[in-house]
Design an enzyme around this catalytic site. Structure first.
Site, PDB file in Angstrom:
ATOM      1  N   TRP A  74       0.820  -1.207   0.000  1.00 26.40           N
ATOM      2  CA  TRP A  74       0.000   0.000   0.000  1.00 26.40           C
ATOM      3  C   TRP A  74       0.850   1.251   0.000  1.00 26.40           C
ATOM      4  O   TRP A  74       0.504   2.247  -0.655  1.00 26.40           O
ATOM      5  CB  TRP A  74      -0.976  -0.029   1.172  1.00 26.40           C
ATOM      6  CG  TRP A  74      -1.885  -1.214   1.084  1.00 26.40           C
ATOM      7  CD1 TRP A  74      -1.890  -2.320   1.899  1.00 26.40           C
ATOM      8  CD2 TRP A  74      -2.879  -1.467   0.075  1.00 26.40           C
ATOM      9  NE1 TRP A  74      -2.835  -3.217   1.460  1.00 26.40           N
ATOM     10  CE2 TRP A  74      -3.453  -2.728   0.345  1.00 26.40           C
ATOM     11  CE3 TRP A  74      -3.322  -0.739  -1.025  1.00 26.40           C
ATOM     12  CZ2 TRP A  74      -4.457  -3.277  -0.448  1.00 26.40           C
ATOM     13  CZ3 TRP A  74      -4.333  -1.281  -1.821  1.00 26.40           C
ATOM     14  CH2 TRP A  74      -4.881  -2.540  -1.526  1.00 26.40           C
ATOM     15  N   ASP A 116      -1.189   6.696   6.451  1.00 23.94           N
ATOM     16  CA  ASP A 116      -2.316   5.847   6.071  1.00 23.94           C
ATOM     17  C   ASP A 116      -2.539   4.889   7.234  1.00 23.94           C
ATOM     18  O   ASP A 116      -1.739   3.988   7.467  1.00 23.94           O
ATOM     19  CB  ASP A 116      -1.971   5.088   4.786  1.00 23.94           C
ATOM     20  CG  ASP A 116      -3.052   4.098   4.363  1.00 23.94           C
ATOM     21  OD1 ASP A 116      -4.074   3.981   5.063  1.00 23.94           O
ATOM     22  OD2 ASP A 116      -2.862   3.433   3.322  1.00 23.94           O
ATOM     23  N   LYS A 141     -12.125  -1.756   7.970  1.00 22.55           N
ATOM     24  CA  LYS A 141     -11.377  -2.672   8.826  1.00 22.55           C
ATOM     25  C   LYS A 141     -11.721  -2.449  10.303  1.00 22.55           C
ATOM     26  O   LYS A 141     -12.140  -3.360  10.989  1.00 22.55           O
ATOM     27  CB  LYS A 141      -9.878  -2.523   8.560  1.00 22.55           C
ATOM     28  CG  LYS A 141      -9.519  -2.807   7.091  1.00 22.55           C
ATOM     29  CD  LYS A 141      -8.073  -2.551   6.781  1.00 22.55           C
ATOM     30  CE  LYS A 141      -7.788  -2.569   5.300  1.00 22.55           C
ATOM     31  NZ  LYS A 141      -8.048  -3.838   4.629  1.00 22.55           N
TER      32      LYS A 141
END
Length: 359
Positions: free
Chosen positions: A101, A170, A194
């Site tokens: 990511w 992030d 999540k």
């Protein structure tokens, strides 16, 4: 019986939240309508919207000089919006890459300006969080970007950089899992799917002072200032996702807040890591011990045949989502906030039983 849900995302949602949403689904707040049917300009929805904002501020201790935004497009859109707004000509976006990511965030930033990898653990197959970097020569940097938790490789930052330039994180896969000092960051972003609720809404926490440095030549819908000036209501927001977010935040508060959630998460992860560490090599953890994630526990077995057998027997016992990411294989247990402690205890017990039967 509900499944033991170890999916990496979309992931488990607390059962009390699901039950309350079910109860209110067709008649929210005596409106005679579902929250999905309410106008986003209505008083009933406005209360939901503002409640989510205030709860997040309370739980994370977000100061008044930060904006809380509810956006769409997931973390992937943030990969683009951040450099579009903040990576100016003559400046460099600095990155510490710790997995797939952060690589994707870097790739998008490259389309807008100069970038630099300050440190990376790629050569070690992302088994740890890098520590061999210097922040002495980043003065002209636009920002330093990190990914706080790495779902695919199972690593997590334990201490954040003391950055002399704006720090962006992030936190899609570990926001609210441990206590953090928001004031260390200039911008935090997190997809909801999540730890915050269902997919569809992305939370952005941005320092007002940093927001004021953004470029002007940005399309209106992609300007952070557009959304901050309109309380995230410039266009129709994902109202149901924000409603679910507010319920999840209420649930976190009822558990005792982030401090108590962190304690529970440490216990949950401890069960599974102990099963790995006490297996005499039958299971091998991917992450180095000092970088282990509380949210994504990654491990391998001795061969592919044994892995397939493990996953099949786990599925038969209602352990869902344990296959590792397709890019790395192996196994992964995602132990997000909503995954109950008993699910982690049960998985650790199954892992020990499987080892004893197959050693």
């Amino acid at each position: 019986m509900r499944a033991y849900n170890f999916n990496a995302g979309p992931a488990a949602i607390p059962l009390p939240v699901l039950e309350r949403a079910q109860k209110e689904l067709v008649n929210f707040n005596n409106t005679g309508m579902s929250v999905m049917e309410l106008s986003h300009r209505s008083k009933d929805y406005e209360e939901v919207h503002n409640r989510a904002n205030s709860l997040l501020r309370e739980l994370l201790g977000i100061p008044d000089n930060y904006e809380v935004l509810f956006l769409q497009g997931g973390a992937s859109l943030q990969f683009t919006m951040i450099p579009m707004n903040f990576l100016k000509s003559g400046q460099t976006g600095h990155f510490i890459t710790t997995g797939s990511w952060s690589e994707k965030a870097l790739k998008e930033a490259k389309t807008f300006g100069e970038t630099r990898i300050l440190a990376s653990s790629k050569e070690d197959n992302y088994t740890h969080i890098p520590t061999n970097y210097s922040l002495n020569d980043v003065e002209n940097g636009a920002y330093l970007h990190i990914t706080s938790n790495n779902t695919i490789f199972g690593t997590q930052w334990k201490e954040y950089p003391q950055s002399p330039i704006p720090l962006i994180a992030d936190m899609s896969s570990d926001i609210l899992c441990t206590e953090i000092d928001v004031e260390k960051f200039d911008l935090i972003y997190a997809g909801a799917q999540k730890n915050l609720g269902p997919s569809g809404v992305t939370v952005v926490i941005v320092k007002k002072e940093f927001l004021e440095t953004a470029k002007e030549d940005v399309p209106t819908i992609l300007k952070y200032s557009t959304h901050s000036k309109n309380n995230s209501l410039y266009n129709t927001p994902p109202t149901f996702a924000i409603y679910m977010l507010s319920l999840v935040l209420e649930w976190v508060k009822e558990q005792g807040g982030v401090k108590q959630i962190q304690k529970i998460n440490e216990e949950k992860a401890g069960y599974i890591y102990s099963a790995i560490d006490e297996s005499n090599g039958f299971y091998k953890g991917h992450a180095e011990k000092n970088s282990r994630s509380l949210m994504n526990i990654t491990f391998t077995l001795q061969n592919e045949e044994l892995t397939k057998k493990f996953l099949q027997e786990a599925k038969e016992r209602q352990f869902i989502g344990l296959a590792g990411h397709r890019s790395v294989g192996g196994c992964r247990a995602s132990t997000y906030n909503a995954v109950p402690k008993e699910a982690c205890e049960a998985l650790a017990k199954f892992m020990t039983e499987f080892k004893n039967q197959n050693s």
